[in-house]
Design an enzyme around this catalytic site. Structure first.
Site, PDB file in Angstrom:
ATOM      1  N   ASP A  13      48.134  51.767  38.371  1.00  0.00           N
ATOM      2  CA  ASP A  13      46.946  52.593  38.097  1.00  0.00           C
ATOM      3  C   ASP A  13      46.660  53.581  39.224  1.00  0.00           C
ATOM      4  OD1 ASP A  13      46.425  51.400  35.664  1.00  0.00           O
ATOM      5  OD2 ASP A  13      44.977  49.955  36.474  1.00  0.00           O
ATOM      6  N   ARG A  93      34.405  44.263  47.749  1.00  0.00           N
ATOM      7  CA  ARG A  93      34.142  45.655  47.364  1.00  0.00           C
ATOM      8  C   ARG A  93      33.220  46.414  48.322  1.00  0.00           C
ATOM      9  NH1 ARG A  93      38.215  44.481  45.213  1.00  0.00           N
ATOM     10  NH2 ARG A  93      38.776  44.830  43.041  1.00  0.00           N
ATOM     11  N   ASP A 122      33.314  45.936  39.364  1.00  0.00           N
ATOM     12  CA  ASP A 122      33.811  46.532  40.608  1.00  0.00           C
ATOM     13  C   ASP A 122      33.436  48.002  40.763  1.00  0.00           C
ATOM     14  OD1 ASP A 122      34.863  44.180  41.595  1.00  0.00           O
ATOM     15  OD2 ASP A 122      36.746  44.431  40.510  1.00  0.00           O
ATOM     16  N   SER A 174      45.156  40.076  34.915  1.00  0.00           N
ATOM     17  CA  SER A 174      44.588  40.985  35.905  1.00  0.00           C
ATOM     18  C   SER A 174      44.139  40.122  37.082  1.00  0.00           C
ATOM     19  CB  SER A 174      43.413  41.737  35.291  1.00  0.00           C
ATOM     20  OG  SER A 174      42.622  42.279  36.338  1.00  0.00           O
TER      21      SER A 174
HETATM   22  N1  ARG Z   1      34.646  38.864  37.435  1.00  0.00           N
HETATM   23  C1  ARG Z   1      34.840  38.857  38.845  1.00  0.00           C
HETATM   24  C2  ARG Z   1      33.844  39.751  39.506  1.00  0.00           C
HETATM   25  O1  ARG Z   1      33.228  40.516  38.860  1.00  0.00           O
HETATM   26  C3  ARG Z   1      36.262  39.172  39.223  1.00  0.00           C
HETATM   27  C4  ARG Z   1      36.662  40.596  39.123  1.00  0.00           C
HETATM   28  C5  ARG Z   1      38.100  40.777  39.422  1.00  0.00           C
HETATM   29  N2  ARG Z   1      38.413  42.142  39.615  1.00  0.00           N
HETATM   30  C6  ARG Z   1      39.565  42.693  39.268  1.00  0.00           C
HETATM   31  N3  ARG Z   1      39.701  43.967  39.511  1.00  0.00           N
HETATM   32  N4  ARG Z   1      40.534  42.025  38.695  1.00  0.00           N
HETATM   33  O2  ARG Z   1      33.653  39.693  40.691  1.00  0.00           O
END
Ligand code: ARG
Length: 400
Positions: A13, A93, A122, A174
């Site tokens: 990506d 993040r 995110d 993912s």
């Molecule tokens: N659901 C979790 C969160 O919001 C994990 C997110 C994982 N992020 C990713 N880009 N795969 O913190």
């Protein structure tokens, strides 16, 4: 030419995003990769970014800052979203947002871009984080804008533009990973009824494949900070990594939950966080030993609120900062040791001690040497129960 700083992972990506941003916005793209998990192959990462057209690549190992300034406050807060998820991703993040802003300021860039999709948390964490720190940047999210609908289309675009993409086979899930844990989502995990297959797990063994003999951990804390493991002092990052290995070998720290995303979607999430679970368990135990009941019960309420703030991308908000000060207030007493027994996926506290311990054997004992004043208990009961006298009775009350 205007400059743009892109949060770059080296995946398909963000590699496509480099080229796409250059073509679509006519900008110079500077890549930034933060390392808060595995140690990167710097050369490869740089080659990939450059092959896509990046003018410059920042690659920074930020594990220590992540542990000291993001994990530690969350540990003190006992932060778990919806009672389980220790928020590895949610904590990573804001750190990335902070450094994107730093580099963008240094480079005098006009834009900041990231590779988050439009459906997750995110994007919120990065964008709200960036805007809280410096609202002057224009934020671009290529994945919300571009025309690619499938991975295949991106692969085609990469091939057409001689962008180097990893030869390694893409995981069917993912995945987001750092030292505080790993989030595994999508693919067959989207069927909320179906058990996650063993192959989905990265850091932990299934309980049936853990060592037959239990292991004991002795985690030492000083002023709320974990400083030693089984008698050996070590820096916090080493300690976390070591707990991930041992905990993972014993199958500790697996979670499977339906989670409420900020954007309104319920998602099925599988997490592995051995070190986070062990340290949260140990810290809660030690704090429980040295703090009184009123404080502890009140703290539980705001811990939950704190976790929501962090989850919702409000790391740099005034309320979150103020709550940090609350959680830090009594950490000097969280000094001592916690013993944990690891056994087939279980992590059980089996011992705790502290110079600030409020536990008194003389008061608690049912054996010899009891110092508790039982006579005083009678008076206490009389007064404590006074307001409730008769209130639960089924007998009809007298008319007034
Ligand atoms: N659901 C979790 C969160 O919001 C994990 C997110 C994982 N992020 C990713 N880009 N795969 O913190």
């Amino acid at each position: 030419m205007e400059k743009l700083v892109l949060a770059y992972s080296g995946g398909l990506d963000t590699s496509c995003a480099v080229k796409w941003l250059i073509e679509r916005y006519g900008v110079e793209v500077i890549c930034f990769s933060a390392f808060i998990g595995e140690t990167p192959n710097r050369q490869l990462l740089e080659r990939k970014a450059k092959s896509a057209g990046a003018s410059k690549v920042y690659i920074e190992d930020l594990k220590n800052e992540f542990a000291e300034s993001f994990i530690l406050p969350a540990l003190w807060a006992h932060a778990r979203y919806e009672g389980k998820y220790p928020m590895a991703t949610a904590l990573g993040r804001p750190l990335i947002a902070k450094h994107l802003v730093r580099i963008a300021q240094k480079e005098k860039a006009k834009y900041i871009a990231h590779g988050c999709t439009g459906k997750g948390n995110d994007q919120v964490r990065l964008e709200v984080g960036i805007r809280t720190l410096d609202p002057s940047f224009k934020i671009i999210a290529p994945l919300r804008e571009w025309e690619f609908k499938t991975r295949e289309e991106e692969i085609e675009y990469a091939a057409k533009n001689q962008i180097i993409v990893s030869a390694t086979k893409k995981s069917p899930y993912s995945i987001d990973k750092n030292i505080w844990g790993i989030a595994i989502e999508a693919g067959i995990l989207e069927d909320a009824w179906r058990e996650a297959p063993e192959s989905a797990f990265v850091m932990t063994r299934p309980p049936a494949k853990t060592p037959a003999k239990p292991a004991y951990l002795n985690i030492g804390f000083e002023n709320g900070k974990p400083v030693s493991l089984n008698g050996k002092r070590m820096p916090i990052v080493k300690l976390i990594e070591s707990l991930n290995r041992t905990g993972g070998r014993y199958g500790v720290g697996r979670m499977d939950q339906i989670e409420n995303r900020l954007v309104g979607i319920k998602s099925r999430e599988v997490y592995e966080a051995p070190a986070a679970v062990l340290l949260l368990t140990a810290h809660e135990e030690l704090e429980g030993l040295v703090m009184d009941r009123t404080f502890l019960h009140y703290k539980r309420v705001i811990s939950e609120r704190y976790a929501e703030l962090v989850y919702d991308g409000m790391w740099f908000s005034p309320l979150k900062q103020a709550l940090d000060a609350f959680f830090a207030a009594h950490q000097s007493k969280v000094t001592g040791f916690v013993r944990i027994k690891l056994d087939r996926g279980n992590a059980m506290v089996v011992g705790r001690k502290s110079p600030y311990s409020l536990y008194s054997e003389a008061l608690a004992t049912y054996g010899k040497g009891d110092t508790f004043d039982r006579k005083a208990a009678e008076g206490f009961m009389k007064i404590w129960g006074l307001p409730y006298e008769g209130q639960g009775a089924s007998v009809k009350r007298k008319k007034p």
